[in-house]
Scaffold this active site. Structure first.
Site, mmCIF file in Angstrom:
data_model
loop_
_atom_site.group_PDB
_atom_site.id
_atom_site.type_symbol
_atom_site.label_atom_id
_atom_site.label_comp_id
_atom_site.label_asym_id
_atom_site.label_seq_id
_atom_site.Cartn_x
_atom_site.Cartn_y
_atom_site.Cartn_z
ATOM 1 N N ASP A 22 22.385 -17.282 41.560
ATOM 2 C CA ASP A 22 23.798 -17.142 41.208
ATOM 3 C C ASP A 22 23.915 -16.758 39.734
ATOM 4 O O ASP A 22 23.520 -17.528 38.857
ATOM 5 C CB ASP A 22 24.494 -18.487 41.481
ATOM 6 C CG ASP A 22 25.943 -18.487 41.023
ATOM 7 O OD1 ASP A 22 26.498 -17.388 40.798
ATOM 8 O OD2 ASP A 22 26.519 -19.591 40.901
ATOM 9 N N ASN A 24 26.862 -15.998 38.164
ATOM 10 C CA ASN A 24 28.159 -16.244 37.513
ATOM 11 C C ASN A 24 28.692 -17.660 37.702
ATOM 12 O O ASN A 24 29.859 -17.927 37.422
ATOM 13 C CB ASN A 24 29.197 -15.214 37.990
ATOM 14 C CG ASN A 24 29.453 -15.323 39.484
ATOM 15 O OD1 ASN A 24 28.890 -16.196 40.150
ATOM 16 N ND2 ASN A 24 30.283 -14.453 40.016
ATOM 17 N N ASP A 26 29.490 -19.436 40.294
ATOM 18 C CA ASP A 26 30.469 -19.814 41.332
ATOM 19 C C ASP A 26 29.805 -20.553 42.506
ATOM 20 O O ASP A 26 30.452 -20.827 43.508
ATOM 21 C CB ASP A 26 31.247 -18.582 41.824
ATOM 22 C CG ASP A 26 30.367 -17.589 42.564
ATOM 23 O OD1 ASP A 26 29.135 -17.819 42.651
ATOM 24 O OD2 ASP A 26 30.888 -16.569 43.066
ATOM 25 N N ASP A 30 24.423 -13.776 44.146
ATOM 26 C CA ASP A 30 25.128 -12.500 44.078
ATOM 27 C C ASP A 30 24.152 -11.381 43.728
ATOM 28 O O ASP A 30 22.978 -11.632 43.452
ATOM 29 C CB ASP A 30 26.271 -12.583 43.050
ATOM 30 C CG ASP A 30 25.826 -13.253 41.766
ATOM 31 O OD1 ASP A 30 24.792 -12.828 41.226
ATOM 32 O OD2 ASP A 30 26.485 -14.225 41.315
ATOM 33 N N ASP A 201 20.985 -5.163 62.915
ATOM 34 C CA ASP A 201 21.381 -6.426 63.532
ATOM 35 C C ASP A 201 21.717 -6.216 65.017
ATOM 36 O O ASP A 201 22.358 -5.228 65.378
ATOM 37 C CB ASP A 201 22.632 -6.943 62.791
ATOM 38 C CG ASP A 201 23.017 -8.343 63.189
ATOM 39 O OD1 ASP A 201 22.254 -9.263 62.885
ATOM 40 O OD2 ASP A 201 24.083 -8.522 63.814
ATOM 41 N N GLU A 275 16.361 -5.538 65.122
ATOM 42 C CA GLU A 275 16.400 -6.915 65.587
ATOM 43 C C GLU A 275 16.700 -6.840 67.071
ATOM 44 O O GLU A 275 17.836 -6.616 67.480
ATOM 45 C CB GLU A 275 17.506 -7.714 64.877
ATOM 46 C CG GLU A 275 17.445 -9.185 65.253
ATOM 47 C CD GLU A 275 18.772 -9.905 65.367
ATOM 48 O OE1 GLU A 275 18.768 -11.137 65.347
ATOM 49 O OE2 GLU A 275 19.820 -9.246 65.499
HETATM 50 C C1 NOJ Z 1 21.771 -11.773 64.132
HETATM 51 C C2 NOJ Z 1 21.836 -12.263 62.717
HETATM 52 O O1 NOJ Z 1 20.532 -12.413 62.228
HETATM 53 C C3 NOJ Z 1 22.624 -13.540 62.759
HETATM 54 O O2 NOJ Z 1 22.562 -14.225 61.546
HETATM 55 C C4 NOJ Z 1 24.034 -13.230 63.157
HETATM 56 O O3 NOJ Z 1 24.759 -14.420 63.286
HETATM 57 C C5 NOJ Z 1 24.078 -12.488 64.487
HETATM 58 N N1 NOJ Z 1 23.101 -11.444 64.568
HETATM 59 C C6 NOJ Z 1 25.416 -11.847 64.698
HETATM 60 O O4 NOJ Z 1 25.580 -10.781 63.815
#
Ligand code: NOJ
Length: 535
Positions: A22, A24, A26, A30, A201, A275
């Site tokens: 971090d 800053n 908060d 970041d 993802d 993924e």
């Molecule tokens: C896989 C991601 O790694 C996970 O963190 C996320 O919650 C789900 N896909 C939905 O995007």
């Protein structure tokens, strides 16, 4: 030696931006914080970083609920900070991968807001999966969200929209051409800003089938998809191929198009890793056919017990499967979605397994903090943030424990991570685990990773595949030993609680624990440890 292309046997360090550093005060990490600490990442000896999402987001799912995929959330900084981060990384010789989340947007994305206003039958709604309720008012089908509860949410005019994850994450309709073309703009946007590739993802989820049909066992498939729900493997493996929203053939058409886009950046070696949680495991190979993506995550070690027969099966199968399409496997022991490996199998075991895996062909993914042997955070329920915790009404604790901020220095929490109040509490118990302390301790997990990654580059990458020396099917068929030879290095992992003597000569390069006795052509490998021996 560096592999060519760079990603082929790269070690890729996953940064969860909110938890790294971090700048800053908060309480949340970041982009500036990351840039300021990239020299630490470079010293670790990795080739690339992968940044979990830092885009504009209401942060209902740790940033995987993206409201604008082409901008930075103010909590993390701005686009200039992203640009600067990429420049700093490149100046240190690190490649940069960013996460893209094409399965869904946040409900705060302008498209979804427009869809809500435009009403049923509109072009705006056609970008998502909106359907009328059944006659009795129930949702269009009985699917269950991966985060618990129904995967449909009703809007004011009575229609339902599909969300495989949180209700704030409406799934995009990839049959709609607007979606594909907008995503192309997003990919180009980041490539033009300088990134070297993407982590995709839910790459296996973009195409859905039988959208209006009930599944005979919706709870069964939902449980089967969760690593933290225990289930008889046979039941699980029978259910997984029936999941109507994952791993459908149509996804491959999308990635063929994306590959053409990546390859159009001719002077760059752009890569993408999927993924894709798929079953049977052979299906993963489809994502890395030569005209599709470059890598696919292998999740098998994320929940593997520290047992030689199991680990042998995973390693052997992963290498063989990927070999069948001319690709190399990937290895991951932890990520932001699963318990940290040190908590799951134990600290000493995690060191041994990491040292074994870092010798294997393919790419290694290291989740920030794994190189410190960091366990899961101790999170009181009142601090939890994961939607899984809330959607299951606390039945599942969720993933906050793995997402704990990094301990940098000092004697008390939050160990230099922030000058403010950290978004998840760190524990004072971690004072021996800080980067500051571990950097100067030659026996620390951090220095084990640093040395191993250097030795990996010097002796192992580009050395082709492995030959098994000891496994349930090779050598003395010992249940306590796994051993392979790669190039001029032999790698032995002793999984038992007792030392094991093996006949081996050569120079000991590295060990994960204890001291190794070597004489008369024999070495004694300490309990629960891995050694690399150079011949
Ligand atoms: C896989 C991601 O790694 C996970 O963190 C996320 O919650 C789900 N896909 C939905 O995007």
């Amino acid at each position: 030696m560096k592999s060519s292309p760079w990603w082929k046997e790269a070690t890729i360090y996953q940064i969860y931006p909110r938890s790294f550093f971090d700048s800053n005060g908060d309480g949340e990490g970041d982009l500036k914080g990351i840039s300021s600490k990239l020299h630490y990442v470079q010293e670790l000896g990795v080739d690339a970083i992968w940044l979990s999402p830092f885009y504009t987001s209401p942060n209902k799912d740790g940033g995987y609920d993206v409201a604008d995929p082409r901008d930075v959330d103010p909590r993390f900084g701005n686009l200039d900070d992203a640009k600067r981060l990429i420049e700093v990384a490149h100046s240190l010789g690190l490649k940069v991968l960013v996460d893209v989340v094409p399965n869904h947007f946040s409900d705060q994305h302008v498209w979804f807001q427009q869809a809500l206003k435009a009403g049923r039958g509109s072009a705006e709604r056609a970008r998502f999966h909106f359907y009328d309720a059944n006659e009795d008012g129930s949702p269009p089908n009985n699917w269950i969200s991966l985060f618990g509860g129904p995967s449909w949410t009703q809007v004011e005019d009575g229609q339902y929209y599909l969300h495989l994850f949180d209700s704030s994450q409406p799934d995009l309709n990839w049959d709609n051409p607007d979606v594909a073309s907008d995503y192309e703009v997003t990919l180009r946007f980041w490539l033009d800003l300088g990134v070297d590739g993407f982590r995709i993802d839910v790459a296996h989820g973009l195409v859905k089938e039988n959208l209006l049909t009930n599944h005979p066992d919706p709870q069964g498939i939902s449980d089967a998809l969760r690593l933290d729900v225990s289930m008889d493997p046979e039941v699980r493996y029978a259910l997984l191929p029936t999941v109507p929203y994952f791993d459908r053939q149509g996804v491959h058409e999308i990635y063929r198009k994306w590959r053409k886009l990546f390859d159009s950046y001719k002077d760059r070696e752009i890569m993408a890793v999927a993924e894709a949680w798929v079953h049977p495991p052979v299906n993963a190979t489809r994502y890395v056919r030569s005209d599709e993506l470059h890598q696919v995550f292998n999740f098998d070690l994320l929940d593997a017990p520290f047992k030689s027969d199991f680990l042998y099966g995973v390693v052997n199968r992963s290498i063989e499967l990927m070999n069948s399409v001319g690709a190399l496997p990937t290895w991951a022991l932890s990520n932001h979605d699963s318990p940290r490996v040190a908590s799951r199998i134990g600290e000493v075991q995690a060191r041994a397994l990491a040292l074994f895996v870092m010798a294997l062909p393919g790419s290694c993914y290291v989740f920030a903090g794994q190189e410190l042997g960091l366990p899961d955070g101790e999170i009181p329920d009142s601090s939890r943030q994961d939607p899984i915790y809330f959607r299951t009404k606390g039945a599942q604790k969720g993933r906050d424990g793995a997402r704990i901020p990094l301990p940098w220095n000092g004697e008390t929490a939050p160990f230099g991570f922030t000058t403010g109040r950290p978004w998840l509490p760190l524990t004072d118990k971690w004072k021996e685990l800080t980067i500051e302390k571990q950097s100067i301790d030659p026996k620390s997990t951090l220095n084990l990773y640093r040395s191993a990654l250097k030795l990996r580059a010097d002796h192992l990458t580009t050395q082709g595949s492995i030959t098994w020396l000891e496994s349930p099917e090779h050598g003395a068929k010992s249940s306590s030993l796994l051993a392979v030879r790669r190039g001029n290095v032999s790698i032995y992992m002793n999984l038992s609680d007792l030392p094991v003597e093996v006949e081996i000569t050569g120079k000991l390069l590295i060990m994960s624990a204890g001291t190794v006795d070597g004489r008369d052509g024999k070495m004694t490998i300490p309990a629960v440890s891995t050694i690399w021996v150079h011949h």
